[in-house]
Design a protein around this motif. Structure first.
Motif, PDB file in Angstrom:
ATOM      1  N   LEU A  36      69.459 -39.512  82.279  1.00  0.00           N
ATOM      2  CA  LEU A  36      70.837 -39.120  82.003  1.00  0.00           C
ATOM      3  C   LEU A  36      71.098 -37.730  82.558  1.00  0.00           C
ATOM      4  N   ASN A  37      72.163 -37.595  83.349  1.00  0.00           N
ATOM      5  CA  ASN A  37      72.629 -36.292  83.803  1.00  0.00           C
ATOM      6  C   ASN A  37      73.581 -35.789  82.715  1.00  0.00           C
ATOM      7  N   VAL A  38      73.148 -34.796  81.936  1.00  0.00           N
ATOM      8  CA  VAL A  38      73.940 -34.363  80.773  1.00  0.00           C
ATOM      9  C   VAL A  38      74.975 -33.290  81.101  1.00  0.00           C
ATOM     10  N   GLN A  39      74.869 -32.664  82.270  1.00  0.00           N
ATOM     11  CA  GLN A  39      75.822 -31.616  82.672  1.00  0.00           C
ATOM     12  C   GLN A  39      76.057 -30.609  81.553  1.00  0.00           C
ATOM     13  N   SER A  40      75.004 -29.973  81.120  1.00  0.00           N
ATOM     14  CA  SER A  40      74.961 -28.950  80.073  1.00  0.00           C
ATOM     15  C   SER A  40      74.645 -29.597  78.733  1.00  0.00           C
ATOM     16  N   LEU A  41      73.443 -29.359  78.281  1.00  0.00           N
ATOM     17  CA  LEU A  41      72.979 -29.935  77.023  1.00  0.00           C
ATOM     18  C   LEU A  41      73.428 -29.042  75.865  1.00  0.00           C
ATOM     19  N   SER A  42      74.661 -29.234  75.432  1.00  0.00           N
ATOM     20  CA  SER A  42      75.193 -28.493  74.288  1.00  0.00           C
ATOM     21  C   SER A  42      74.610 -29.085  73.013  1.00  0.00           C
ATOM     22  N   ALA A  43      74.832 -28.433  71.884  1.00  0.00           N
ATOM     23  CA  ALA A  43      74.340 -28.939  70.602  1.00  0.00           C
ATOM     24  C   ALA A  43      74.922 -30.316  70.297  1.00  0.00           C
ATOM     25  N   ASN A  44      76.225 -30.502  70.553  1.00  0.00           N
ATOM     26  CA  ASN A  44      76.855 -31.807  70.298  1.00  0.00           C
ATOM     27  C   ASN A  44      76.245 -32.899  71.172  1.00  0.00           C
ATOM     28  N   ALA A  46      73.279 -32.840  72.520  1.00  0.00           N
ATOM     29  CA  ALA A  46      71.879 -33.017  72.125  1.00  0.00           C
ATOM     30  C   ALA A  46      71.766 -34.003  70.964  1.00  0.00           C
ATOM     31  N   VAL A  47      72.657 -33.897  69.993  1.00  0.00           N
ATOM     32  CA  VAL A  47      72.649 -34.828  68.869  1.00  0.00           C
ATOM     33  C   VAL A  47      72.945 -36.238  69.357  1.00  0.00           C
ATOM     34  N   SER A  48      73.906 -36.384  70.277  1.00  0.00           N
ATOM     35  CA  SER A  48      74.226 -37.707  70.841  1.00  0.00           C
ATOM     36  C   SER A  48      73.049 -38.275  71.619  1.00  0.00           C
ATOM     37  N   VAL A  49      72.351 -37.421  72.363  1.00  0.00           N
ATOM     38  CA  VAL A  49      71.176 -37.863  73.122  1.00  0.00           C
ATOM     39  C   VAL A  49      70.101 -38.363  72.160  1.00  0.00           C
ATOM     40  N   CYS A  50      69.857 -37.620  71.110  1.00  0.00           N
ATOM     41  CA  CYS A  50      68.855 -37.994  70.111  1.00  0.00           C
ATOM     42  C   CYS A  50      69.190 -39.358  69.500  1.00  0.00           C
ATOM     43  N   GLU A  51      70.439 -39.540  69.122  1.00  0.00           N
ATOM     44  CA  GLU A  51      70.872 -40.818  68.539  1.00  0.00           C
ATOM     45  C   GLU A  51      70.737 -41.956  69.543  1.00  0.00           C
ATOM     46  N   MET A  52      71.073 -41.685  70.807  1.00  0.00           N
ATOM     47  CA  MET A  52      70.986 -42.702  71.842  1.00  0.00           C
ATOM     48  C   MET A  52      69.527 -43.119  72.073  1.00  0.00           C
ATOM     49  N   ILE A  53      68.603 -42.166  72.049  1.00  0.00           N
ATOM     50  CA  ILE A  53      67.178 -42.477  72.213  1.00  0.00           C
ATOM     51  C   ILE A  53      66.737 -43.416  71.095  1.00  0.00           C
ATOM     52  N   ASP A  54      67.123 -43.090  69.874  1.00  0.00           N
ATOM     53  CA  ASP A  54      66.776 -43.949  68.729  1.00  0.00           C
ATOM     54  C   ASP A  54      67.441 -45.313  68.826  1.00  0.00           C
ATOM     55  N   ASP A  55      68.741 -45.330  69.101  1.00  0.00           N
ATOM     56  CA  ASP A  55      69.488 -46.590  69.165  1.00  0.00           C
ATOM     57  C   ASP A  55      68.933 -47.537  70.225  1.00  0.00           C
ATOM     58  N   ARG A  56      68.563 -46.989  71.360  1.00  0.00           N
ATOM     59  CA  ARG A  56      68.086 -47.824  72.477  1.00  0.00           C
ATOM     60  C   ARG A  56      66.572 -47.977  72.474  1.00  0.00           C
ATOM     61  N   LYS A  57      65.922 -47.357  71.484  1.00  0.00           N
ATOM     62  CA  LYS A  57      64.468 -47.457  71.330  1.00  0.00           C
ATOM     63  C   LYS A  57      63.722 -47.076  72.611  1.00  0.00           C
ATOM     64  N   LEU A  58      64.171 -45.955  73.212  1.00  0.00           N
ATOM     65  CA  LEU A  58      63.531 -45.475  74.438  1.00  0.00           C
ATOM     66  C   LEU A  58      62.177 -44.866  74.135  1.00  0.00           C
ATOM     67  N   ASP A  59      61.261 -44.987  75.096  1.00  0.00           N
ATOM     68  CA  ASP A  59      59.958 -44.349  74.999  1.00  0.00           C
ATOM     69  C   ASP A  59      59.949 -43.036  75.774  1.00  0.00           C
ATOM     70  N   VAL A  60      60.739 -42.989  76.833  1.00  0.00           N
ATOM     71  CA  VAL A  60      60.802 -41.837  77.726  1.00  0.00           C
ATOM     72  C   VAL A  60      62.242 -41.705  78.209  1.00  0.00           C
ATOM     73  N   ILE A  61      62.703 -40.461  78.336  1.00  0.00           N
ATOM     74  CA  ILE A  61      63.995 -40.214  78.982  1.00  0.00           C
ATOM     75  C   ILE A  61      63.908 -38.901  79.753  1.00  0.00           C
ATOM     76  N   ALA A  80      65.436 -34.147  70.901  1.00  0.00           N
ATOM     77  CA  ALA A  80      64.205 -34.923  70.725  1.00  0.00           C
ATOM     78  C   ALA A  80      64.110 -35.509  69.320  1.00  0.00           C
ATOM     79  N   PRO A  81      64.085 -36.829  69.202  1.00  0.00           N
ATOM     80  CA  PRO A  81      63.901 -37.429  67.879  1.00  0.00           C
ATOM     81  C   PRO A  81      62.518 -37.089  67.320  1.00  0.00           C
ATOM     82  N   ALA A  82      62.322 -37.325  66.044  1.00  0.00           N
ATOM     83  CA  ALA A  82      61.001 -37.128  65.437  1.00  0.00           C
ATOM     84  C   ALA A  82      59.994 -37.976  66.197  1.00  0.00           C
TER      85      ALA A  82
END
Length: 127
Positions: A36-44, A46-61, A80-82
């Motif tokens: 994912l090209n995030v074009q500035s990883l702001s706090a908001n 970052a939270v969306s990225v974390c949720e997306m990793i969990d939702d899509r059950k990614l191993d690596v991003i 980064a999720p737990a």
């Protein structure tokens, strides 16, 4: 509303590219990898990225254009999720732009491989 406007209003999770690799090291688990090209990883974001990793059950991003300034940047921890670890590269010549973050499940042992000095862009290699 133009098509460009409608694309911008979509959630960040619609922009991620996901590939499923075959069995990894003889495991029955297919490795799920995203970019994912995030074009500035702001706090908001970052939270969306974390949720997306969990939702899509990614191993690596891999996150590009993070614009983070150091490995201790709080947004890297928020993204980064737990159970995930990060390997990153800051654009030394302009830390307010560029930046790469490789987030992976901590069960995978990943280490940085040193690259030659790069002046016009940043690079990141892990194994």
């Amino acid at each position: 509303m133009t098509s460009a406007d409608s694309q911008r209003s979509q959630p960040i999770t619609d922009d991620v590219n996901i590939n499923t690799a075959g069995n990894f090291l003889g495991s029955s688990h297919a490795l799920k990898v995203g970019w994912l090209n995030v074009q500035s990883l702001s706090a908001n974001k970052a939270v969306s990225v974390c949720e997306m990793i969990d939702d899509r059950k990614l191993d690596v991003i891999v996150l590009t254009e993070t614009w983070h300034r150091s490995s201790d940047d709080v947004t890297l921890r928020l993204a980064a999720p737990a159970g995930f670890s990060a390997v990153d590269a800051v654009r030394v010549s302009d830390p307010s732009h560029g930046g790469i973050v490789f987030l992976h499940r901590s069960c995978y042992s990943c280490t940085r491989i040193n690259l030659p000095s790069l002046s016009s862009f940043e690079g990141l290699c892990t194994r």
